[in-house]
Design a protein around this motif. Structure first.
Motif, PDB file in Angstrom:
ATOM      1  N   ILE A   1      42.781  58.143  47.534  1.00 21.65           N
ATOM      2  CA  ILE A   1      43.901  57.863  46.644  1.00 21.65           C
ATOM      3  C   ILE A   1      44.360  56.512  47.056  1.00 21.65           C
ATOM      4  O   ILE A   1      44.504  55.419  46.122  1.00 21.65           O
ATOM      5  N   ASN A   2      44.857  56.143  48.186  1.00 26.28           N
ATOM      6  CA  ASN A   2      45.549  54.835  48.505  1.00 26.28           C
ATOM      7  C   ASN A   2      44.474  53.612  48.412  1.00 26.28           C
ATOM      8  O   ASN A   2      44.718  52.626  47.830  1.00 26.28           O
ATOM      9  N   ARG A   3      43.178  54.129  48.703  1.00 27.95           N
ATOM     10  CA  ARG A   3      41.924  52.908  48.627  1.00 27.95           C
ATOM     11  C   ARG A   3      41.964  52.626  47.059  1.00 27.95           C
ATOM     12  O   ARG A   3      41.737  51.652  46.705  1.00 27.95           O
ATOM     13  N   ALA A   4      41.873  53.758  46.370  1.00 27.44           N
ATOM     14  CA  ALA A   4      41.823  53.583  44.840  1.00 27.44           C
ATOM     15  C   ALA A   4      42.878  52.702  44.289  1.00 27.44           C
ATOM     16  O   ALA A   4      42.659  51.815  43.302  1.00 27.44           O
ATOM     17  N   ILE A   5      44.242  52.932  44.649  1.00 32.68           N
ATOM     18  CA  ILE A   5      45.360  52.341  44.158  1.00 32.68           C
ATOM     19  C   ILE A   5      45.081  50.675  44.407  1.00 32.68           C
ATOM     20  O   ILE A   5      45.260  50.002  43.726  1.00 32.68           O
ATOM     21  N   ILE A   6      45.178  50.600  45.599  1.00 31.99           N
ATOM     22  CA  ILE A   6      45.049  49.144  46.151  1.00 31.99           C
ATOM     23  C   ILE A   6      43.715  48.703  45.647  1.00 31.99           C
ATOM     24  O   ILE A   6      44.047  47.377  45.239  1.00 31.99           O
ATOM     25  N   SER A   7      42.742  49.118  45.518  1.00 30.37           N
ATOM     26  CA  SER A   7      41.516  48.440  44.950  1.00 30.37           C
ATOM     27  C   SER A   7      41.802  48.118  43.591  1.00 30.37           C
ATOM     28  O   SER A   7      41.200  47.030  42.954  1.00 30.37           O
ATOM     29  N   GLY A   8      42.240  49.119  42.767  1.00 26.62           N
ATOM     30  CA  GLY A   8      42.482  49.021  41.464  1.00 26.62           C
ATOM     31  C   GLY A   8      43.567  47.552  41.044  1.00 26.62           C
ATOM     32  O   GLY A   8      43.346  46.817  40.300  1.00 26.62           O
ATOM     33  N   ARG A   9      44.694  47.600  41.940  1.00 22.44           N
ATOM     34  CA  ARG A   9      45.447  46.519  41.833  1.00 22.44           C
ATOM     35  C   ARG A   9      44.814  45.280  42.185  1.00 22.44           C
ATOM     36  O   ARG A   9      45.112  44.281  41.380  1.00 22.44           O
ATOM     37  N   ILE A  10      43.997  45.139  43.279  1.00 19.52           N
ATOM     38  CA  ILE A  10      43.224  43.847  43.591  1.00 19.52           C
ATOM     39  C   ILE A  10      42.484  43.489  42.332  1.00 19.52           C
ATOM     40  O   ILE A  10      42.089  42.290  42.110  1.00 19.52           O
TER      41      ILE A  10
END
Length: 594
Positions: A19-28
């Motif tokens: 989930i953390n990876r998905a959130i940060i990837s989405g924000r990038i």
């Protein structure tokens, strides 16, 4: 603690890694699309992610966006809003550092440690701004990413087998502002994707750290796309498949810098034949040995194998550099890391082709000794044996009159003892390394075994000398009786005299001496387990001394040892008696009796 480290810790407290990876990837992705950094709803965040496009890498972006959308499907809007809001003042570059750090911990159970290897590989590769560069086993970061950070216009191509790593690699590349890069997903041995007009694309430089000792994909070898594996049959491990692929991907004047473990440098059989073919084609320019434990997940030593198709004035030669020098690396928490001094010194020695005792040497291809192991060519200036440090006088060592071990003895391999062979009713006794201590065999601990075929080839004879060659190296013991039913196990060899010029007891004392242990250490190879290969064992050097002098030395030593042991026994008795007198002052013997 830096702001980035605080952010990493805060991120890890939010959700699990996916989930953390998905959130940060989405924000990038949203940042790359110049979307607002603050999102009021989950739908706004997802929409900002999905709005990002990249026609050049359409499939990778499509799969990344689908992954983000799927993983975040069950995350509540207010929880997502809380996290994304925490990132509103964080730059895209800081976010990608956070993503790399949490990915490192997730995939490799460790932290984000810089060990200097990427920088050294780039310096050795001598990458020019106009060079095309390939990393066919890229991971999600590495030397290729360091290069992009320094020059976002560098022409770089990478391939990676893991889909999740491809997404991370893509984000890493895009955050640098790079547009002149290609990124492919797939098994490079089975199906290299960097193909132009039906031909393998060629590059000025290949810089890569392939998986260590990965099991070979036999199907990939059988297909042999683009005739990449033309230097010989690759064995069970894929190391030389990756090396061959790197060479096949080079232009006519290209250079490859490949990180490898010790194994590919010394292993025999088909691996040795490939190595010989590389020598014959004059492709190897240098081998640079580095410390072990440069990675949390791998404690084995690392080497840089430098392949050069255009060696200029260095044709027909190979340089060996021992990079494991004091002040050239430091222990940084969990890993050994190269220092700036180490990186600069190694680079200078390589570029200027400097020879220096204990550090660097240059050989002609004709002097190749069936191994590329650096320590077979570079003699250290000092060595520690049994906690005692010795200085090595290279001149005296080289001018001494010596012969190889195989001129004096026959080297007999031990029997491979397995649970299937061991039985209480077994006819034979197997001696294992653990059964040897202080040059003696513990007969009470020997295993009973059966040998189904041709047992006589393994039976030991009087005056055979046992030597451990795998695991704990250099243990020795003599067989003192005839007609034994004893055999050596597979981690031992039996040395049997074939010359009248050798006293086997003298040889035992020599091999267990600091000089013998030094010779054994120079013959040692191995990654996880230390071994002495048959060829290295045969070439161990033994001083030439007359048989009469050997006999006299052994007899004098053993006679004096008996006398000294008796004196030592008497001194130990006197020492204990002296202690007892002290203990009598508080009448200990009335309370504690022996």
């Amino acid at each position: 603690m830096s702001n980035t480290e605080k952010l990493i810790r805060k991120t890890e407290n939010h959700f699990n890694y996916p989930i953390n990876r998905a959130i940060i990837s989405g924000r990038i992705l949203a940042d790359l699309n110049d979307s607002p950094k603050v999102f009021s709803t989950k739908e706004n965040f997802i929409h900002a992610c999905l709005a990002y496009t990249d026609p050049k890498h359409e499939q990778i972006v499509k799969e990344l966006k689908e992954s983000i959308q799927t993983i975040l499907a069950d995350v509540k809007s207010n929880e997502l809003f809380e996290v994304t809001n925490a990132y509103k003042h964080v730059s895209t570059k800081d976010l990608i550092e956070v993503l790399n750090a949490i990915s490192e911990k997730h995939y490799f159970s460790g932290g984000n440690f810089e060990n200097g290897l990427d920088e050294l590989m780039l310096k050795i590769a001598e990458v020019e701004s106009y060079d095309s560069v390939l990393d066919p086993t890229s991971g999600y970061k590495g030397a290729w990413l360091k290069l992009l950070k320094e020059n976002s216009e560098q022409k770089i191509t990478i391939q990676e087998i893991e889909k999740e790593f491809i997404a991370l690699a893509y984000l890493n590349a895009k955050v640098t502002g790079a547009n002149n890069f290609e990124i492919y997903q797939g098994d490079v041995l089975a199906d290299p994707k960097y193909v132009v007009d039906g031909k393998l694309e060629l590059f000025d430089k290949v810089i890569t750290f392939p998986p260590i000792s990965m099991k070979l994909n036999k199907e990939a070898m059988d297909k042999n796309k683009f005739n990449r594996f033309r230097f010989g049959k690759v064995g069970m491990r894929a190391d030389y498949a990756f090396i061959s692929n790197a060479i096949a991907s080079l232009k006519d004047k290209g250079k490859a810098v490949i990180a490898v473990a010790d194994g590919p440098l010394f292993q025999s059989g088909s691996t040795g034949k490939i190595r010989q073919n590389l020598i014959s084609d004059d492709l190897i320019e240098a081998v640079i040995s580095l410390p072990d434990h440069m990675f949390i997940t791998a404690g084995v030593p690392i080497n840089l194998l430098v392949i050069n198709k255009d060696k200029h004035n260095f044709k027909g030669k190979i340089q060996f550099i021992n990079g494991n020098q004091t002040n050239w690396f430091k222990h940084d928490r969990f890993v050994n890391a190269l220092t700036s001094t180490g990186i600069n010194e190694i680079t200078k020695i390589y570029n200027e082709k400097i020879e220096k005792d204990g550090i660097s040497t240059i050989i002609n291809n004709d002097d190749y000794k069936d191994t590329l192991n650096v320590k077979k060519y570079i003699l250290p200036t000092e060595i520690t044996i049994d906690d005692q440090q010795y200085h090595i006088n290279k001149e005296n060592l080289q001018k001494g009159n010596r012969v190889s071990l195989d001129q004096l003895v026959e080297i007999k391999r031990g029997f491979n003892v397995t649970q299937r062979n061991e039985t209480a009713a077994g006819k034979y006794l197997a001696i294992k390394v653990v059964d040897i201590n202080d040059k003696k065999i513990n007969r009470d601990k020997l295993s009973h075994i059966n040998i189904p075929t041709n047992p006589s080839r393994y039976l030991l004879k009087k005056n055979d000398l046992l030597l451990s060659t795998r695991g704990t190296l250099g243990k020795v013991a003599m067989i003192n009786e005839d007609n034994t039913n004893m055999v050596a196990s597979a981690n031992l060899v039996a040395l049997r005299a074939i010359s009248d010029n050798i006293n086997m007891k003298w040889l035992m004392y020599y091999l267990s001496s600091p000089m013998g242990k030094f010779e054994i250490s120079q013959a040692t190879s191995g990654t996880a387990i230390s071994t002495i290969s048959p060829s290295d064992l045969r070439n161990i050097q033994i001083p030439v001394i007359s048989k009469a002098d050997q006999d006299q030395a052994v007899e004098q030593f053993e006679q004096n040892k008996i006398k000294l042991d008796q004196r030592l026994k008497e001194l130990q008795k006197q020492y204990l008696e002296n202690e007892d007198k002290l203990y009598d002052s508080w009448q200990m013997n009335q309370i504690l009796t022996k």
